[in-house]
Design an enzyme around this catalytic site. Structure first.
Site, PDB file in Angstrom:
ATOM      1  NE  ARG A   1     -12.462  -3.937  -1.176  1.00  0.00           N
ATOM      2  CZ  ARG A   1     -11.606  -4.148  -0.178  1.00  0.00           C
ATOM      3  NH1 ARG A   1     -12.019  -4.201   1.075  1.00  0.00           N
ATOM      4  NH2 ARG A   1     -10.323  -4.336  -0.441  1.00  0.00           N
TER       5      ARG A   1
ATOM      6  NE  ARG B   1      -8.047  -9.460   6.006  1.00  0.00           N
ATOM      7  CZ  ARG B   1      -9.333  -9.631   5.705  1.00  0.00           C
ATOM      8  NH1 ARG B   1      -9.991 -10.665   6.195  1.00  0.00           N
ATOM      9  NH2 ARG B   1      -9.959  -8.781   4.912  1.00  0.00           N
TER      10      ARG B   1
ATOM     11  CB  ILE C   1      -0.964   0.029   1.210  1.00  0.00           C
ATOM     12  CG1 ILE C   1      -1.855  -1.219   1.218  1.00  0.00           C
ATOM     13  CG2 ILE C   1      -1.837   1.295   1.174  1.00  0.00           C
ATOM     14  CD1 ILE C   1      -2.799  -1.316   2.404  1.00  0.00           C
TER      15      ILE C   1
ATOM     16  CG  ASP D   1       9.131  -0.381   5.467  1.00  0.00           C
ATOM     17  OD1 ASP D   1       8.011  -0.487   4.940  1.00  0.00           O
ATOM     18  OD2 ASP D   1       9.664  -1.296   6.139  1.00  0.00           O
TER      19      ASP D   1
ATOM     20  CG  HIS E   1     -12.044  -2.024   7.526  1.00  0.00           C
ATOM     21  ND1 HIS E   1     -12.750  -2.076   6.354  1.00  0.00           N
ATOM     22  CD2 HIS E   1     -10.777  -2.375   7.200  1.00  0.00           C
ATOM     23  CE1 HIS E   1     -11.945  -2.434   5.375  1.00  0.00           C
ATOM     24  NE2 HIS E   1     -10.742  -2.619   5.859  1.00  0.00           N
TER      25      HIS E   1
HETATM   26  N1  APR Z   1       7.740   0.642  11.296  1.00  0.00           N
HETATM   27  C1  APR Z   1       7.681   0.925   9.974  1.00  0.00           C
HETATM   28  N2  APR Z   1       7.367   0.024   9.040  1.00  0.00           N
HETATM   29  C2  APR Z   1       7.083  -1.225   9.443  1.00  0.00           C
HETATM   30  C3  APR Z   1       7.114  -1.608  10.807  1.00  0.00           C
HETATM   31  C4  APR Z   1       7.472  -0.608  11.750  1.00  0.00           C
HETATM   32  N3  APR Z   1       7.540  -0.867  13.059  1.00  0.00           N
HETATM   33  N4  APR Z   1       6.774  -2.919  10.889  1.00  0.00           N
HETATM   34  C5  APR Z   1       6.528  -3.340   9.633  1.00  0.00           C
HETATM   35  N5  APR Z   1       6.722  -2.325   8.752  1.00  0.00           N
HETATM   36  C6  APR Z   1       6.593  -2.327   7.297  1.00  0.00           C
HETATM   37  C7  APR Z   1       7.062  -3.605   6.624  1.00  0.00           C
HETATM   38  O1  APR Z   1       8.482  -3.635   6.514  1.00  0.00           O
HETATM   39  C8  APR Z   1       6.355  -3.536   5.280  1.00  0.00           C
HETATM   40  O2  APR Z   1       7.176  -2.931   4.279  1.00  0.00           O
HETATM   41  O3  APR Z   1       5.224  -2.222   6.917  1.00  0.00           O
HETATM   42  C9  APR Z   1       5.146  -2.622   5.546  1.00  0.00           C
HETATM   43  C10 APR Z   1       3.822  -3.316   5.326  1.00  0.00           C
HETATM   44  O4  APR Z   1       3.723  -3.582   3.980  1.00  0.00           O
HETATM   45  P1  APR Z   1       3.038  -4.915   3.403  1.00  0.00           P
HETATM   46  O5  APR Z   1       3.503  -6.091   4.185  1.00  0.00           O
HETATM   47  O6  APR Z   1       3.241  -4.912   1.925  1.00  0.00           O
HETATM   48  O7  APR Z   1       1.488  -4.709   3.774  1.00  0.00           O
HETATM   49  P2  APR Z   1       0.394  -3.834   2.993  1.00  0.00           P
HETATM   50  O8  APR Z   1      -0.312  -4.689   2.015  1.00  0.00           O
HETATM   51  O9  APR Z   1       0.997  -2.553   2.546  1.00  0.00           O
HETATM   52  O10 APR Z   1      -0.642  -3.580   4.187  1.00  0.00           O
HETATM   53  C11 APR Z   1      -0.260  -2.831   5.324  1.00  0.00           C
HETATM   54  O11 APR Z   1      -2.532  -2.148   5.787  1.00  0.00           O
HETATM   55  O12 APR Z   1      -4.569  -2.827   4.922  1.00  0.00           O
HETATM   56  C12 APR Z   1      -3.656  -2.959   5.957  1.00  0.00           C
HETATM   57  O13 APR Z   1      -4.050  -5.211   6.695  1.00  0.00           O
HETATM   58  C13 APR Z   1      -3.126  -4.359   6.053  1.00  0.00           C
HETATM   59  O14 APR Z   1      -2.189  -4.059   8.220  1.00  0.00           O
HETATM   60  C14 APR Z   1      -1.871  -4.144   6.833  1.00  0.00           C
HETATM   61  C15 APR Z   1      -1.384  -2.787   6.338  1.00  0.00           C
END
Ligand code: APR
EC number: 1.1.1.37
Length: 320
Positions: free
Chosen positions: A152, A83, A14, A34, A176
């Site tokens: 949606r 998820r 995202i 990140d 949600h």
């Molecule tokens: N600080 C910063 N970034 C972090 C941390 C942290 N403490 N912990 C994890 N991350 C980063 C991860 O390294 C990863 O790049 O958060 C990012 C999450 O990205 P994705 O795993 O690709 O997840 P995404 O599909 O973007 O969804 C993120 O949004 O819709 C919600 O359920 C979904 O909780 C999830 C979130």
């Protein structure tokens, strides 16, 4: 005038999509933060390199240092884990609560004047925790869910009636999660409420009920197809719509997880409600009237969110 600064906390699926959209729409300069080394830097560079072809002016920076988000006007939070098939959003609570603590502290220290939009799930509990951990004013911290759930719903309705999505207005209330409340009575096609469209014979109650259920299961449908993660294009687009409403003082009427102080019978908690978003952040929560059946569904959803908030308090005693 300097460009607005948009900080994206979390540069995953995202986060990357948010950065791309923010740059293409020239909403401001973008900082991707990140903990994964190289990910935010790589995405920032890749998107910046699309600038000459696309023709946008925006600076992009990737970082592991919270100091780089200093003075951000908007922070959009996606840090945490998404998820996998078979998981509910609530299964993410323990891991993502810890993430919200560090993110809340990072924002409080470096961007205390920002408008904060949380996307991390389970959304309603995480946005509550993020507000608690950051200490930012409640009207400056909100959660993105209603715009997505409504999008949606609108998409499925436009398919059902074979009309432009632009002419379908719909909104979804409540948490949600599985108990969200797609509002049939307040949703319209070309201004005509959905129950009237059933009376006009343009659809049936059964088909409408199936669309409502598909909306509730919209996130799970995508998780089931992708298998390795959850939705990201529509969630990112929805959050950008909210960020733009704030940055441009559009005073958009958008459903989102907002802090309620008595509206719709909800006291001191975050849940999905219709709001007005402008330069003041969440400028208003629209205290709409629900009928008995809608109120029952909404109350059930609020109870589900309350359960998650209690679970957060049980995990982290500083929240109790
Ligand atoms: N600080 C910063 N970034 C972090 C941390 C942290 N403490 N912990 C994890 N991350 C980063 C991860 O390294 C990863 O790049 O958060 C990012 C999450 O990205 P994705 O795993 O690709 O997840 P995404 O599909 O973007 O969804 C993120 O949004 O819709 C919600 O359920 C979904 O909780 C999830 C979130």
């Amino acid at each position: 005038m300097a460009r607005p600064k948009i900080a994206l906390i979390g540069a995953g699926q995202i986060g990357g999509t948010l950065a791309h959209l923010a740059a293409m729409k020239e909403l401001g300069d973008v900082v991707l933060f990140d903990i994964a080394e190289g990910t935010p830097e790589g995405k920032a560079l890749d998107i910046a390199e699309s600038g000459p072809s696309e023709g946008f002016d925006a600076k992009l920076k990737g970082t592991q240092d919270y100091a780089d988000i200093a003075g951000a006007d908007v922070c959009i939070v996606t840090a945490g884990v998404p998820r996998k098939p078979g998981m509910s959003r609530d299964d993410l609570l323990g891991i993502n609560l810890k993430v919200m603590k560090s993110v809340g502290e990072g924002i409080a220290k470096n961007a205390p004047d920002a408008f904060v939009i949380c996307i991390t799930n389970p959304l309603d509990a995480m946005v509550w925790a993020l507000q608690q951990f950051s200490g930012l004013p409640a009207n400056k911290v909100c959660g993105m869910a209603g715009v997505l759930d409504s999008a949606r719903f609108r998409h499925f309705l436009s398919l059902e009636f074979d009309v432009s999505m632009k002419d379908v207005n719909a909104f979804v209330l409540g948490g949600h999660g599985d108990t969200m409340v797609p509002s049939v009575r307040y949703s319209t096609v070309g201004g005509i409420p959905l129950p009237d469209l059933v009376d006009m014979g343009l659809t049936t109650q059964d088909r409408l009920d199936a669309i409502v259920q598909r909306t509730r299961d919209g996130g799970a449908e995508i998780v089931g197809l992708l298998k390795t993660g959850s939705a990201f294009y529509a969630p990112a687009t929805s959050a950008i719509e909210m960020a733009e409403a704030y940055l441009k003082d559009q005073k958009r009427v958008l459903p989102c997880a907002a802090h309620c102080d008595g509206e719709l019978g909800v006291k001191d908690m975050y849940v999905g409600v219709p709001t007005v978003i402008g330069a003041g952040g969440i400028e208003k929560v629209l205290n709409i009237k629900l009928n008995k059946e809608e109120q029952e569904m909404f109350d059930k959803s609020v109870d589900a969110v309350k359960g998650l908030v209690e679970a957060c308090k049980a995990i982290d005693s500083s929240l109790a």
